[in-house]
Write an enzyme that holds these catalytic residues in place. Structure first.
Site, PDB file in Angstrom:
ATOM      1  CG  HIS A   1      -5.629  -2.566  -0.037  1.00  0.00           C
ATOM      2  ND1 HIS A   1      -4.710  -2.222  -1.014  1.00  0.00           N
ATOM      3  CD2 HIS A   1      -5.330  -1.802   1.051  1.00  0.00           C
ATOM      4  CE1 HIS A   1      -3.900  -1.278  -0.532  1.00  0.00           C
ATOM      5  NE2 HIS A   1      -4.265  -1.016   0.711  1.00  0.00           N
TER       6      HIS A   1
ATOM      7  CB  SER B   1      -0.970  -0.041   1.182  1.00  0.00           C
ATOM      8  OG  SER B   1      -1.997   0.897   1.039  1.00  0.00           O
TER       9      SER B   1
ATOM     10  CD  GLU C   1      -2.705  -2.797  -3.790  1.00  0.00           C
ATOM     11  OE1 GLU C   1      -3.914  -2.905  -3.481  1.00  0.00           O
ATOM     12  OE2 GLU C   1      -1.952  -1.949  -3.286  1.00  0.00           O
TER      13      GLU C   1
END
Length: 302
Positions: free
Chosen positions: A273, A113, A203
């Site tokens: 996630h 992330s 992602e």
């Protein structure tokens, strides 16, 4: 482009430091449970001071978060760094930061992330890291995903991943995984990597389709996608269009913005996630089969 240097395998008794380089810690139970998983493998875990502090949406002021990173990275006894959570803030501590002036010994850095900025910055100096769960998410991973990360840092090989092949044949390249939003904001900065021979893996989470479109269009306009050998797509979690508003789906946006590049692309791999976040080594050689939808990890361990 050469593969990055993979740190030496971890063994029981090794010291791992916990830092919070990004957002403020909120998921305390999950954080503590994940630490116990690492401890159960025989690793010594040392939690950096101020990890549970907050400064607005950040885990603490920039200089304190930067000091956490510098202390862990320069500690000769520390063999790896576990990031507490994502959020936002890692790019802020990379201003006036130099990995090599703080230490010349490669060690593990694990996160995803917002941690993408640290992973890619470390890749720029030729050191491999791991795009993998942070401490607030690791405990919720399925067993196979936990074992995958723990096996990789212990020096074991990891299995290939299977997704949906879009065609384009088979290529080999250097894997560079990350969060699309964070990676996009590195374009045009000193932190932008050399994408020559790279296989990108993206992602994202909670980004509306038009935002995904805007970011991928920036990648197209930047010209760097002409240097890329292939693209891997993981989960785009909670990226549904707003209700009662005309929109494409995120799947339609991905197809439209990437499908004409003429390179192998594989989607729907289990990382990101969502419920599964398979560990992806950064900077290692991989083989991408766009026809069969397979990502193989073929790089040698150094």
């Amino acid at each position: 482009m050469k593969s990055a240097i993979v740190p030496a395998p971890l063994k029981p008794g090794d010291l791992l430091r916990v830092i919070a380089p990004s957002g403020a810690l909120r998921e305390f139970d999950a954080f503590n449970q994940s630490i116990e998983i690492w401890r159960s493998r025989g690793y010594r875990i040392e939690i950096s001071p101020n990890v549970q502090q907050s400064w607005g949406y950040l885990a603490d002021k920039d200089e304190i978060r930067r000091h956490q990173l510098a202390t862990a990275w320069s500690d000769p006894d520390c063999r790896g760094i576990l990031c507490a959570r994502g959020g936002f803030g890692s790019t802020r501590i990379l201003e006036s930061w130099d990995w090599q002036s703080n230490s010349t010994t490669p060690k593990w850095l694990i996160g995803f992330s917002d941690i993408t900025a640290l992973l890619w910055s470390l890749f720029n100096v030729g050191i491999s890291s791991v795009h993998a769960p942070v401490l607030t998410t690791f405990t919720n991973e399925p067993d196979w995903s936990k074992e995958r990360l723990l096996n990789w840092v212990a020096g074991k090989q990891i299995n290939s991943l299977k997704g949906c092949g879009w065609g384009g044949g088979v290529v080999s390249g250097i894997l560079l995984p990350g969060n699309l939003t964070v990676a996009t904001h590195l374009l045009g900065t000193p932190l932008q990597p050399d994408f020559t021979g790279v296989i990108l893996a993206f992602e994202d989470v909670t980004e509306a389709p038009y935002r995904i479109d805007r970011m991928l269009t920036q990648w197209r306009l930047s010209g760097v996608l002409s240097q890329v050998r292939g693209i891997v797509l993981g989960g785009f979690t909670r990226c549904e269009p707003p209700t009662n508003v005309p929109s494409f789906s995120v799947e339609e946006v991905l197809r439209d913005r990437l499908g004409d590049l003429g390179i192998p692309i594989v989607s729907d791999l289990p990382f990101g996630h969502g419920e599964e976040n398979a560990a992806l080594p950064v900077g290692v050689e991989v083989r991408l089969d766009g026809d069969q939808g397979i990502l193989d990890f073929v790089g040698s361990r150094e």
